[in-house]
Design a protein around this motif. Structure first.
Motif, PDB file in Angstrom:
ATOM      1  N   ASN A 549      -9.443 -12.975   3.929  1.00 50.29           N
ATOM      2  CA  ASN A 549      -8.714 -13.869   3.027  1.00 50.29           C
ATOM      3  C   ASN A 549      -9.226 -13.748   1.595  1.00 50.29           C
ATOM      4  O   ASN A 549      -8.444 -13.770   0.638  1.00 50.29           O
ATOM      5  N   ALA A 550     -10.557 -13.617   1.458  1.00 54.31           N
ATOM      6  CA  ALA A 550     -11.131 -13.460   0.121  1.00 54.31           C
ATOM      7  C   ALA A 550     -10.718 -12.132  -0.502  1.00 54.31           C
ATOM      8  O   ALA A 550     -10.303 -12.080  -1.666  1.00 54.31           O
ATOM      9  N   ILE A 551     -10.820 -11.044   0.282  1.00 58.91           N
ATOM     10  CA  ILE A 551     -10.436  -9.724  -0.236  1.00 58.91           C
ATOM     11  C   ILE A 551      -8.974  -9.711  -0.669  1.00 58.91           C
ATOM     12  O   ILE A 551      -8.612  -9.140  -1.707  1.00 58.91           O
ATOM     13  N   ASN A 552      -8.137 -10.380   0.117  1.00 60.07           N
ATOM     14  CA  ASN A 552      -6.701 -10.368  -0.168  1.00 60.07           C
ATOM     15  C   ASN A 552      -6.333 -11.154  -1.424  1.00 60.07           C
ATOM     16  O   ASN A 552      -5.191 -11.064  -1.893  1.00 60.07           O
ATOM     17  N   GLN A 553      -7.293 -11.896  -1.960  1.00 63.38           N
ATOM     18  CA  GLN A 553      -7.043 -12.597  -3.230  1.00 63.38           C
ATOM     19  C   GLN A 553      -7.065 -11.638  -4.418  1.00 63.38           C
ATOM     20  O   GLN A 553      -6.563 -11.957  -5.494  1.00 63.38           O
ATOM     21  N   ASN A 554      -7.648 -10.448  -4.199  1.00 66.51           N
ATOM     22  CA  ASN A 554      -7.746  -9.480  -5.286  1.00 66.51           C
ATOM     23  C   ASN A 554      -6.369  -8.931  -5.621  1.00 66.51           C
ATOM     24  O   ASN A 554      -5.607  -8.550  -4.717  1.00 66.51           O
ATOM     25  N   PRO A 555      -6.012  -8.839  -6.903  1.00 65.78           N
ATOM     26  CA  PRO A 555      -4.661  -8.394  -7.286  1.00 65.78           C
ATOM     27  C   PRO A 555      -4.341  -6.951  -6.902  1.00 65.78           C
ATOM     28  O   PRO A 555      -3.172  -6.576  -6.838  1.00 65.78           O
ATOM     29  N   HIS A 556      -5.374  -6.140  -6.631  1.00 63.01           N
ATOM     30  CA  HIS A 556      -5.127  -4.751  -6.250  1.00 63.01           C
ATOM     31  C   HIS A 556      -4.820  -4.602  -4.757  1.00 63.01           C
ATOM     32  O   HIS A 556      -4.367  -3.541  -4.330  1.00 63.01           O
ATOM     33  N   VAL A 557      -5.073  -5.650  -3.975  1.00 63.59           N
ATOM     34  CA  VAL A 557      -5.064  -5.528  -2.517  1.00 63.59           C
ATOM     35  C   VAL A 557      -3.734  -5.978  -1.913  1.00 63.59           C
ATOM     36  O   VAL A 557      -3.208  -7.035  -2.256  1.00 63.59           O
ATOM     37  N   VAL A 558      -3.245  -5.160  -0.974  1.00 68.35           N
ATOM     38  CA  VAL A 558      -2.056  -5.512  -0.204  1.00 68.35           C
ATOM     39  C   VAL A 558      -2.460  -6.148   1.124  1.00 68.35           C
ATOM     40  O   VAL A 558      -1.936  -7.176   1.535  1.00 68.35           O
ATOM     41  N   GLU A 559      -3.429  -5.534   1.799  1.00 69.87           N
ATOM     42  CA  GLU A 559      -3.869  -6.020   3.105  1.00 69.87           C
ATOM     43  C   GLU A 559      -5.266  -5.475   3.374  1.00 69.87           C
ATOM     44  O   GLU A 559      -5.662  -4.448   2.822  1.00 69.87           O
TER      45      GLU A 559
END
Length: 665
Positions: A549-559
């Motif tokens: 969930n934290a990683i997915n907050q990054n604008p570069h990340v899709v999944e």
């Protein structure tokens, strides 16, 4: 700098002394102790066959306002209900402090060792600690804290943290300590879940060579916490901080007129004592709730028997109070037993990798309890860091947080314990309140990398995946407990259904630990890792969903998908597979930038302790046709076991596995 007026350095502080200046007379009620292997077998048999009589006998010596009407209530059921000492009235601080004053008033309760070895350490007797707790409790009362209020504490490892925790318990407020390394977002999540009305913090903290502006992090968090009415700030580093008018107050100003006497609030046995947040298999940390009486009896009992602590011992648990180990075995357990407990502000490698051993010699530590992660990190340093110190005072060594590997066990036993100190490798969880499976120091069998035998009152079983008990020794299965013990979790705060589904629904009639275990030919248990989506990093559990969930907050990340993998120091490291937006990672420079950005996001959302060790950018994840990620495959790749991936024909796109293998870090 510490602002609590009575916290002082002694003129004798520079020379090690025996801290036990008074011995308990025979008139004080004696807690039953296990002293021999025969005692253990007798106690274990009684705890199973006559549990009510057994625990009533162990609870008898405590100070009770009113005795219980029933020792145990309920059993493990799909509802997840169990109670202990129903009808009893008490206050845990009267058992940690007041009952010791007549016989141990001048004995050291807490020794505090600062981050910088050049600074003076502090020492508090039981009488001084009692006065400071009462004063702090009066400050809380004067600021409007009432019984049942939730108080969050975000503080460094200084005596004021221990005092504040006990002060909350003194007046019946429910304390929730948040490790002072979590981010503002993580603080806000916990404060809001607990609906805390009060926060205690400091201006800053020391951690090795770093100093961290604690109050600034709290201020950022509280921008999103409407329930908080007051913030009490303790001066530690002497830093200027922003004080929010009408909300923030300095402790040293509020304490000027606070009295040193405060009656203890009468609590019901099942009243909540504290909430401590721990990660699970979902994205949201859960607030584990422990009650007053059961937790008290369990932590005292396990502390006395596992470590075989004697009256003159100096005991040191290196854990932060922000974790359950610090609650149970730095604070409550030792103080309930009238022991001298050492509290350390620093880290094991500052100013060098000999700091732990320098502190042991300085304060004549006799019982030492730390984590395998710390041991492994110190193993990597030159051996002279250990050999430079005598460590003659050590009598018992302990390990906690994760299974200790053979190499670390032998290094610990040989170089720290000089092959004369028993090592207790303790297995337990935030949810269990205290130690469940462990050798009793010098009493019951000990074997490298094995937790050992269950404590009396603990009935472990190995289950098949279908829930059938596996009989006999030399067996492996899912570890569960089939009868309640006094320290068992009562609920998850504000969401009992989550506790029920997590611990009691998977295998009705059992508490499910989430761990796999092996029982050897002699009945000794070895924990072999998690069987759910939880990663144990340096003894601290993180749900894969929480990190994703934290990683997915990054604008570069899709999944993203996160798994654990073997790590030489941490036990388990965090391996993240990440799908990025088209065009964001076209070059190697782009990849480095995005990976750094992802780490920053995780640190901001959770804290540095959860930062991924490895990030692999991928174009896709191995999913079934129904959309479920096959984490089994991702774990195998992260572990380097690509020759045994198993059946991949059910995947929507089996070719993605080959790409992941070829790009493995």
């Amino acid at each position: 700098m510490l602002s609590t007026p009575s916290l002082r350095t002694s003129e004798a502080a520079t020379t090690p002394t025996n801290p036990a200046s008074s011995i308990m007379p025979a008139t004080v009620p004696i807690h039953p102790r296990i002293r021999t292997l025969e005692d253990y077998h007798t106690a274990y048999r009684r705890s199973v066959e006559e549990p009510d009589a057994y625990w009533a006998e162990l609870a008898e010596p405590f100070t009770w306002r009113k005795k219980w009407t029933q020792v145990r209530g309920g059993q493990f059921s799909p509802e997840g209900t169990a109670t202990w000492f129903e009808g009893a009235k008490l206050n845990i601080t009267e058992n940690c402090l007041d009952r010791h004053l007549a016989t141990r008033g001048n004995k050291l309760a807490i020794i505090w060792e600062p981050n910088d070895p050049k600074e003076r350490h502090l020492r508090l007797t039981y009488r001084e600690l009692h006065q400071e707790v009462c004063k702090f409790a009066n400050v809380l009362h004067n600021l409007g804290v009432e019984k049942g209020d939730r108080v969050c504490l975000y503080m460094p490892m200084i005596p004021s943290l221990a005092i504040a925790v006990l002060a909350c318990a003194r007046i019946g407020a429910i304390h929730s300590v948040i490790f002072a390394g979590f981010s503002a977002t993580a603080i806000a999540d916990r404060v809001n879940d607990a609906q805390a009305t009060f926060v205690v913090t400091t201006d800053g903290l020391n951690r090795g060579a770093k100093q961290i502006p604690v109050k600034r992090v709290v201020d950022e968090a509280l921008e999103h916490c409407p329930s908080v009415r007051k913030v009490l700030v303790i001066e530690h580093l002497g830093w200027p901080v922003n004080m929010h008018e009408g909300r923030d107050v300095w402790y040293h100003e509020e304490a000027k007129d606070a009295g040193k006497s405060c009656p203890a609030e009468e609590m019901d046995a099942e009243d909540p004592l504290f909430i401590l947040y721990t990660s699970g298999s979902t994205g949201k940390p859960k607030g584990v709730v422990h009650s007053t009486a059961g937790y008290m009896v369990w932590t005292d009992y396990t502390f006395r028997n596992v470590f075989q602590v004697e009256e003159n011992d100096v005991y040191w648990c290196t854990a932060d109070i922000g974790w359950v180990t610090g609650h149970s075995y730095l604070l409550y357990g030792p103080l309930l037993a009238g022991a001298t407990t050492l509290m350390f502000e620093g880290v094991p490698t500052y100013p060098d990798a000999g700091r732990f051993w320098q502190v042991c010699d300085k304060h004549s530590v006799s019982v030492f309890y730390t984590a395998p992660t710390a041991i492994r990190s110190l193993m990597a340093a030159p051996l002279d860091n250990v050999l430079s110190y005598s460590l003659d005072s050590l009598r018992v060594l302990g390990s906690v947080g994760e299974p200790i590997n053979d190499e670390a066990w032998y290094w610990y036993f040989q170089h720290v314990g000089k092959e004369r100190c028993p090592v207790v490798d303790t297995w337990w969880q935030t949810e269990t309140g205290g130690i469940m499976i462990s050798a009793l120091a010098g009493i019951t069998p000990s074997k490298p990398a094995h937790a050992g035998l269950p404590l009396p009152g603990v009935q472990p079983v190995l289950l098949t995946q279908e829930g059938q008990e596996i009989e006999g020794n030399d067996q492996e299965g899912y570890l569960a407990i089939k009868a309640p013990w006094p320290g068992v979790i009562r609920t998850t705060y504000g969401d009992h259904e989550r506790a029920r589904q997590t611990y009691f629904q998977p295998y009705p009639g059992y508490y499910f630990t989430g761990d796999g275990a092996r029982r050897d030919e002699n009945g000794l248990y070895r924990i072999i890792g998690r069987v759910d989506d939880v990663i144990n990093v340096s003894g601290h559990r993180f749900g894969t969903a929480e990190i994703e969930n934290a990683i997915n907050q990054n604008p570069h990340v899709v999944e993203s998908a996160v798994v654990g993998y073997p790590h030489d120091v941490k036990g388990q490291g965090i391996y993240a597979y990440v799908i990025c937006r088209t065009g964001d990672v076209d070059t190697e420079a782009d990849r480095h930038h995005v990976e750094a950005s992802i780490i920053e996001t995780v640190v901001a959302e959770i804290g540095k302790i959860a930062r991924p060790d490895k990030i692999q950018i991928v174009s896709g994840l191995p999913k079934t046709r129904s959309g479920k990620i096959m984490r089994r495959i991702l774990r195998k790749v992260a572990e380097g076991e690509t020759s045994s991936l198993g059946d991949t024909t059910t995947l929507l796109d089996p070719a993605v596995v080959d790409e992941i293998i070829s790009g493995k870090k």
